[in-house]
Design an enzyme around this catalytic site. Structure first.
Site, PDB file in Angstrom:
ATOM      1  N   CYS A  72      25.076   6.627  13.212  1.00  0.00           N
ATOM      2  CA  CYS A  72      25.033   7.591  12.113  1.00  0.00           C
ATOM      3  C   CYS A  72      24.997   8.987  12.706  1.00  0.00           C
ATOM      4  CB  CYS A  72      23.807   7.363  11.235  1.00  0.00           C
ATOM      5  SG  CYS A  72      23.658   8.549   9.872  1.00  0.00           S
ATOM      6  N   CYS A  78      18.137  13.637   9.897  1.00  0.00           N
ATOM      7  CA  CYS A  78      17.807  13.038   8.601  1.00  0.00           C
ATOM      8  C   CYS A  78      16.489  12.266   8.714  1.00  0.00           C
ATOM      9  CB  CYS A  78      18.934  12.106   8.171  1.00  0.00           C
ATOM     10  SG  CYS A  78      18.581  11.135   6.700  1.00  0.00           S
ATOM     11  N   CYS A 160      25.771   6.770   5.987  1.00  0.00           N
ATOM     12  CA  CYS A 160      24.400   6.232   5.958  1.00  0.00           C
ATOM     13  C   CYS A 160      24.419   4.708   6.082  1.00  0.00           C
ATOM     14  CB  CYS A 160      23.715   6.643   4.661  1.00  0.00           C
ATOM     15  SG  CYS A 160      22.035   5.998   4.480  1.00  0.00           S
ATOM     16  N   GLN A 286      10.641  -3.920  -5.120  1.00  0.00           N
ATOM     17  CA  GLN A 286      10.896  -3.871  -3.687  1.00  0.00           C
ATOM     18  C   GLN A 286      12.301  -3.352  -3.419  1.00  0.00           C
ATOM     19  OE1 GLN A 286       8.929  -4.380  -1.172  1.00  0.00           O
ATOM     20  NE2 GLN A 286       7.150  -5.421  -2.031  1.00  0.00           N
ATOM     21  N   TYR A 314      -3.559  -5.710  -8.448  1.00  0.00           N
ATOM     22  CA  TYR A 314      -2.549  -4.683  -8.140  1.00  0.00           C
ATOM     23  C   TYR A 314      -1.164  -5.312  -8.329  1.00  0.00           C
ATOM     24  CZ  TYR A 314      -6.732  -3.048  -5.664  1.00  0.00           C
ATOM     25  OH  TYR A 314      -8.023  -2.692  -5.333  1.00  0.00           O
ATOM     26  N   GLU A 335      -3.213  -4.321 -13.300  1.00  0.00           N
ATOM     27  CA  GLU A 335      -2.505  -3.153 -12.753  1.00  0.00           C
ATOM     28  C   GLU A 335      -2.916  -1.930 -13.570  1.00  0.00           C
ATOM     29  OE1 GLU A 335      -0.574  -0.393 -11.031  1.00  0.00           O
ATOM     30  OE2 GLU A 335      -0.316  -2.400 -10.171  1.00  0.00           O
ATOM     31  N   ASP A 380      -2.047  -7.244  -3.569  1.00  0.00           N
ATOM     32  CA  ASP A 380      -0.874  -6.480  -3.146  1.00  0.00           C
ATOM     33  C   ASP A 380      -1.156  -5.008  -3.428  1.00  0.00           C
ATOM     34  OD1 ASP A 380       1.569  -5.634  -2.314  1.00  0.00           O
ATOM     35  OD2 ASP A 380       2.732  -6.595  -3.896  1.00  0.00           O
ATOM     36  N   CYS A 407       1.663  -3.460   2.714  1.00  0.00           N
ATOM     37  CA  CYS A 407       2.746  -2.595   3.190  1.00  0.00           C
ATOM     38  C   CYS A 407       2.227  -1.581   4.201  1.00  0.00           C
ATOM     39  CB  CYS A 407       3.408  -1.870   2.012  1.00  0.00           C
ATOM     40  SG  CYS A 407       2.273  -0.818   1.078  1.00  0.00           S
TER      41      CYS A 407
END
Length: 450
Positions: A72, A78, A160, A286, A314, A335, A380, A407
Site C-alpha cells: 500500500c 495512514c 487500501c 463485528q 454486555y 446491555e 463481552d 477485544c
C-alpha cells in the site's frame, strides 16, 4: 542521558501490546511507539516520568529482518494499518506472544493455550469503514482516513488492503461528485463547512451495501444526482440503501441529529452461523464478517451443550446470545445502550427465537434484579473490561462457568487476575485474529470455578 527531548540511537529488542517497541539506552527501558523488533532507529524521548520513558521514531536506520514491502502506497502515513509490512504468519506469532505475556505478568497460568485462529481473509476483510472528508494539502477535496497521530490531516486510501473494491468504487464516486459540486468539507477547528464523513457497510456474507453520507446542515444539498451515480456503479455487491445523516455536533464523532433515507432501505442483513442479523447504519457489529463466524463458533464450543440459564452480559445487539440460544433453555442479555437492545429484540424475532430475553440497563444494577441462577455467564465487555464493582457482584453470584470474550487483552488479564484470586481458574484460552495488519486481537477464555 535519557531525558525528555533527548535524541538517541537504539535497537528495538521486543514488541509489546499494542504495537509498542522496547529499546534500551544506557540501561534505561524505553517504549518506542510504532516500533518493530529488530529495527535500528533514531528516537526522540517524548515523555519521562520516573522509570517510565516513551519515545517516537525520527528515522529508521535499519529495517527489521521481519519486514517486507507493504502492499500500500499510504502505509506509514495512514493510520489504518500497522503490520502491513510484516508477513501474516509473523503477525499471528507477535499477537499470540503478546497475549501470553500479558497473562503471565498477571499470574494467570495452568490453562490450555489453543493458539490463534487466523482470519479467513487477510485482505478486503472489513465490512465497515468510516472515511473523513478533508484537504489533501493543496486545497483539493479528499476523502480517506486520518493520518497517523494527526487529528486534522486526511490520507487518501488508494489501494487500501482492508476493504474490497466496492468500498473504493463508492468512495471515488462520492469524492468526484462533491469535487465537481465544490461543496466544502467541515473544518474541525473553525467548525465551518459541510462534508464530514462517508460510512460504508458491506455485509461480508450477503454482499448487501449501506451507504451513509454525514454532513452538517450549513448548506442544503440536492443529492439526487449522487444517488443516481452510486446506483449506476458496477459492483460485486449490491447497494440496498443510501442515507444522509445530519451531524451538527462539534466532536469528531459520528452522531445523528437527523437521518434521511435517500433511496432503498435503512438496513442490510448479515448471515452468521445459520442466523440472520439486521444491521442499521449505527448498529454495532463485528467488522470482520467471516472472522466473526470463527469467533462465535469458538464461543459456542467453549459454552458447551445442554445449557440451562445463560447470562450474556454486555450483549450489544445480542449476536452471541442468539447463537448460543439453541444450546440453552434460556438466555438473558444485558446491555446499557437502548438502541442495541432494540436491535437484539428485532433480530431474535427475525430468527424466531423465543428463549432470549434482552434487558436495557447497567450490568452493575441489573444483576441485582435477576432471580435466575446462571449455569453459564458470557462476558463481552468494552475495551475497558468489566467494572470492578460489577465483577465483584458477578463473583458473589458464583456462576460455575464463564466465557470471557475480550477485544483488549490488557483488561482481560486484569479481570482474570481478580477472578483467579476469587476461586476461579482459566481452563482454555484461544486468540482469534479479527483484524489482520493491525495490533488488535480478540481473545476468548473459558473460566471455571476451581
Amino acid at each position: 542521558m535519557v531525558k525528555k527531548g533527548s535524541i538517541h540511537t537504539a535497537t528495538i529488542t521486543d514488541t509489546v501490546f499494542p504495537n509498542k517497541g522496547v529499546a534500551y539506552v544506557d540501561g534505561q527501558r524505553i517504549i518506542v511507539h510504532d516500533g518493530l523488533e529488530g529495527q535500528r532507529v533514531r528516537i526522540k524521548v517524548t515523555k519521562k516520568r520516573g522509570e517510565k520513558v516513551e519515545a517516537r521514531i525520527l528515522d529508521i536506520l535499519e529495517k527489521s529482518p521481519l519486514e517486507k514491502e507493504a502492499a500500500c502506497a499510504q502505509f506509514g502515513t495512514c493510520g489504518g494499518c500497522t503490520y502491513l509490512n510484516v508477513p501474516y504468519e509473523t503477525q499471528l506469532e507477535i499477537k499470540s506472544r503478546q497475549v501470553l505475556k500479558l497473562l503471565a505478568d498477571a499470574g494467570i497460568q495452568g490453562f490450555d493455550f489453543l493458539g490463534i485462529q487466523p482470519s479467513p481473509n487477510i485482505t478486503g476483510y472489513r465490512n465497515k469503514m468510516e472515511y473523513t472528508f478533508g484537504d489533501s494539502g493543496d486545497g483539493t477535496l479528499t476523502l480517506g482516513l486520518h493520518k497517523k497521530r494527526m487529528r486534522y490531516e486526511v490520507s487518501p486510501v488508494t489501494g487500501c488492503q482492508l476493504v474490497d473494491e466496492d468500498f473504493l468504487s463508492i468512495l471515488n464516486a462520492v469524492l468526484a461528485y462533491f469535487r465537481a459540486a465544490k461543496v466544502p468539507f467541515y473544518h474541525k477547528k473553525s467548525h465551518q463547512g459541510v462534508l464530514r464523513h462517508l460510512v460504508i457497510r458491506k455485509a461480508g456474507t450477503t454482499g448487501e451495501i449501506l451507504v451513509n453520507l454525514i454532513t452538517t446542515s450549513q448548506q442544503k444539498l440536492e443529492l439526487g444526482e449522487l444517488v443516481d451515480a452510486l446506483l449506476q456503479l458496477t459492483l460485486a455487491g449490491s447497494i440496498k440503501g443510501i442515507l444522509h445523516t445530519i451531524n451538527d455536533g462539534r466532536a469528531d464523532t459520528i452522531q445523528a441529529d437527523a437521518v434521511h433515507l435517500l433511496w432503498g432501505k435503512d438496513c442490510i442483513t448479515e448471515a452468521i452461523l445459520g442466523l440472520t442479523f439486521r444491521i442499521t447504519a449505527f448498529s454495532f457489529f463485528q467488522t470482520n464478517s467471516h472472522g466473526a463466524q470463527e469467533l462465535f463458533a469458538l464461543v459456542r464450543g467453549f459454552a458447551g451443550e445442554n445449557l440451562g440459564v445463560v447470562f450474556d452480559l454486555y450483549c450489544g445487539t445480542g449476536t452471541i446470545a442468539q447463537i448460543i440460544s439453541p444450546q440453552a433453555e434460556k438466555v438473558i442479555g444485558i446491555e446499557i445502550v437502548p438502541e442495541a437492545i432494540e436491535a437484539a429484540r428485532q433480530n431474535a424475532k427475525l430468527n424466531r427465537l423465543d428463549n432470549c430475553r434482552f434487558i436495557v440497563g447497567d450490568v452493575l444494577t441489573e444483576l441485582d434484579n435477576l432471580i435466575e441462577q446462571p449455569d453459564l455467564v458470557i462476558l463481552d465487555p468494552p475495551r475497558s473490561g468489566i467494572h470492578p464493582k460489577a465483577l465483584q457482584k458477578l463473583i458473589a453470584s458464583a456462576p460455575p462457568r464463564l466465557v470471557y470474550v475480550s477485544c483488549q487483552p490488557v483488561s482481560l488479564a486484569r479481570d482474570l487476575q481478580v477472578l483467579t484470586e476469587s476461586g476461579y481458574r482459566a481452563v482454555k484460552v484461544k486468540c482469534v485474529d479479527m483484524f489482520p495488519h493491525t495490533p488488535h486481537v480478540e481473545t476468548v477464555a473459558l473460566i471455571c470455578k476451581a
